[in-house]
Write a protein that holds these residues in place. Structure first.
Motif, mmCIF file in Angstrom:
data_model
loop_
_atom_site.group_PDB
_atom_site.id
_atom_site.type_symbol
_atom_site.label_atom_id
_atom_site.label_comp_id
_atom_site.label_asym_id
_atom_site.label_seq_id
_atom_site.Cartn_x
_atom_site.Cartn_y
_atom_site.Cartn_z
ATOM 1 N N ILE A 166 42.178 83.125 83.154
ATOM 2 C CA ILE A 166 41.644 83.298 84.394
ATOM 3 C C ILE A 166 40.188 83.990 84.363
ATOM 4 C CG2 ILE A 166 43.552 83.358 86.266
ATOM 5 C CD1 ILE A 166 43.592 86.111 86.037
ATOM 6 N N GLY A 167 39.478 84.260 83.262
ATOM 7 C CA GLY A 167 38.461 85.196 83.484
ATOM 8 C C GLY A 167 38.578 86.539 83.080
ATOM 9 N N ASP A 168 36.917 87.182 83.483
ATOM 10 C CA ASP A 168 37.745 88.792 83.521
ATOM 11 C C ASP A 168 37.650 89.227 85.007
ATOM 12 O OD1 ASP A 168 36.130 90.997 82.109
ATOM 13 O OD2 ASP A 168 36.530 91.106 83.943
ATOM 14 N N VAL A 169 38.832 89.688 84.829
ATOM 15 C CA VAL A 169 39.460 90.063 86.302
ATOM 16 C C VAL A 169 39.197 90.795 86.798
ATOM 17 C CG1 VAL A 169 41.795 90.788 87.019
ATOM 18 C CG2 VAL A 169 42.017 89.324 85.201
ATOM 19 N N GLY A 170 38.661 92.051 86.267
ATOM 20 C CA GLY A 170 37.947 92.817 86.740
ATOM 21 C C GLY A 170 36.783 92.538 87.154
ATOM 22 N N GLY A 188 37.779 88.737 73.392
ATOM 23 C CA GLY A 188 39.433 88.584 73.738
ATOM 24 C C GLY A 188 39.653 88.068 75.549
ATOM 25 N N TYR A 189 39.208 87.317 75.786
ATOM 26 C CA TYR A 189 39.381 86.560 76.791
ATOM 27 C C TYR A 189 40.946 85.518 76.505
ATOM 28 C CZ TYR A 189 35.748 88.934 79.013
ATOM 29 O OH TYR A 189 34.600 89.616 79.650
ATOM 30 N N ILE A 190 41.804 86.180 77.337
ATOM 31 C CA ILE A 190 43.166 84.820 77.530
ATOM 32 C C ILE A 190 42.634 83.276 77.649
ATOM 33 C CG2 ILE A 190 45.144 84.226 78.504
ATOM 34 C CD1 ILE A 190 45.829 87.366 78.348
ATOM 35 N N VAL A 191 43.185 82.548 77.076
ATOM 36 C CA VAL A 191 42.214 81.541 77.110
ATOM 37 C C VAL A 191 43.808 80.657 77.216
ATOM 38 C CG1 VAL A 191 41.427 78.899 76.515
ATOM 39 C CG2 VAL A 191 40.526 81.174 75.689
HETATM 40 N N1 URA Z 1 41.092 91.088 80.507
HETATM 41 C C1 URA Z 1 40.874 90.306 81.588
HETATM 42 O O1 URA Z 1 40.297 90.648 82.433
HETATM 43 N N2 URA Z 1 40.578 88.653 81.403
HETATM 44 C C2 URA Z 1 41.246 88.430 79.730
HETATM 45 O O2 URA Z 1 41.506 87.222 79.966
HETATM 46 C C3 URA Z 1 41.830 89.230 79.001
HETATM 47 C C4 URA Z 1 41.652 90.351 79.524
#
Ligand code: URA
Length: 209
Positions: free
Chosen positions: A198-202, A192-195
């Protein structure tokens, strides 16, 4: 793309590239996120209505424009949404804040609510949903559903990155909600990460991984 404004201001694009760089530190990542939040806030509020009031400068009286009506609600969604909040409040210090606590179930990618608190007078205000990563659209639809249940009428969504499938989903459920974003990325991966994204924002913002 219908219903989407891509903010291609050079400062936004430059800072987005630095955010994409996996070697950017937690400190730099958080600062860039805030700065982009401020720049996107400037764009998304470009058409706010004004009214004329009389002011007295040190030299003369004059009519001058001021924002009209009740102001705004900023509605950050989840950990990522909080990354835009301070940067936007720099420009909108009187805005109310509605907290929409949602996380994505990592297995089903469905949005799960853990907290919700919003002002009572949502109906009179413009609501800006702060949802940086519009990957599937599930949590954005859930957040907007929840805010509309709480009487929000005039809603806009502010993103950093979107996918076309997520935009289609949000527009199908909420055709009245316009989307601002810094870029449209290719798609999502199996987690479910956007490609390319920028990776996992949190995780990158709070240093949790
Ligand atoms: N949430 C994120 O932090 N990164 C994503 O790529 C998608 C959802």
């Amino acid at each position: 793309m219908d219903g989407v404004t891509v903010v291609n201001h050079p400062l936004v694009q430059h800072k987005l590239t630095l955010l994409r760089d996996k070697t950017s530190s937690t400190k730099v990542f958080r600062e860039l996120f805030n700065e982009i939040g401020t720049l996107l806030c400037y764009e998304v509020t470009r058409d706010l209505p004004l009214e004329m009031i009389e002011v007295e400068t040190p030299l003369a009286k004059m009519k001058s424009p001021i924002l009209s009506g009740k102001k705004l609600v900023l509605a950050p969604v989840g950990r990522a949404g909080n990354g835009f909040l301070d940067g936007m409040r720099n420009l909108l210090p009187s805005a109310r804040v509605a907290h929409v606590g949602l996380y994505r179930d990592p297995r089903t990618l469905v949005a799960v609510e853990y907290f919700f608190k919003a002002p009572d007078d949502m109906a009179d205000r413009l609501t800006l949903v702060l949802h940086p990563m519009l990957a599937t659209g599930n949590s954005a639809v859930a957040a907007i559903d929840r805010l509309k249940e709480h009487a929000a009428k005039n809603v806009r969504i502010v993103c950093l990155l979107v996918t076309r499938r997520a935009v289609d989903k949000v527009r199908a459920h909420h055709p009245d909600v316009h989307i601002w974003t810094a870029a449209i990325d290719d798609d999502i991966d199996e987690r479910g990460y956007i490609v390319p994204g920028i990776g996992d924002v949190g995780d990158r913002m709070y240093g949790t991984r």
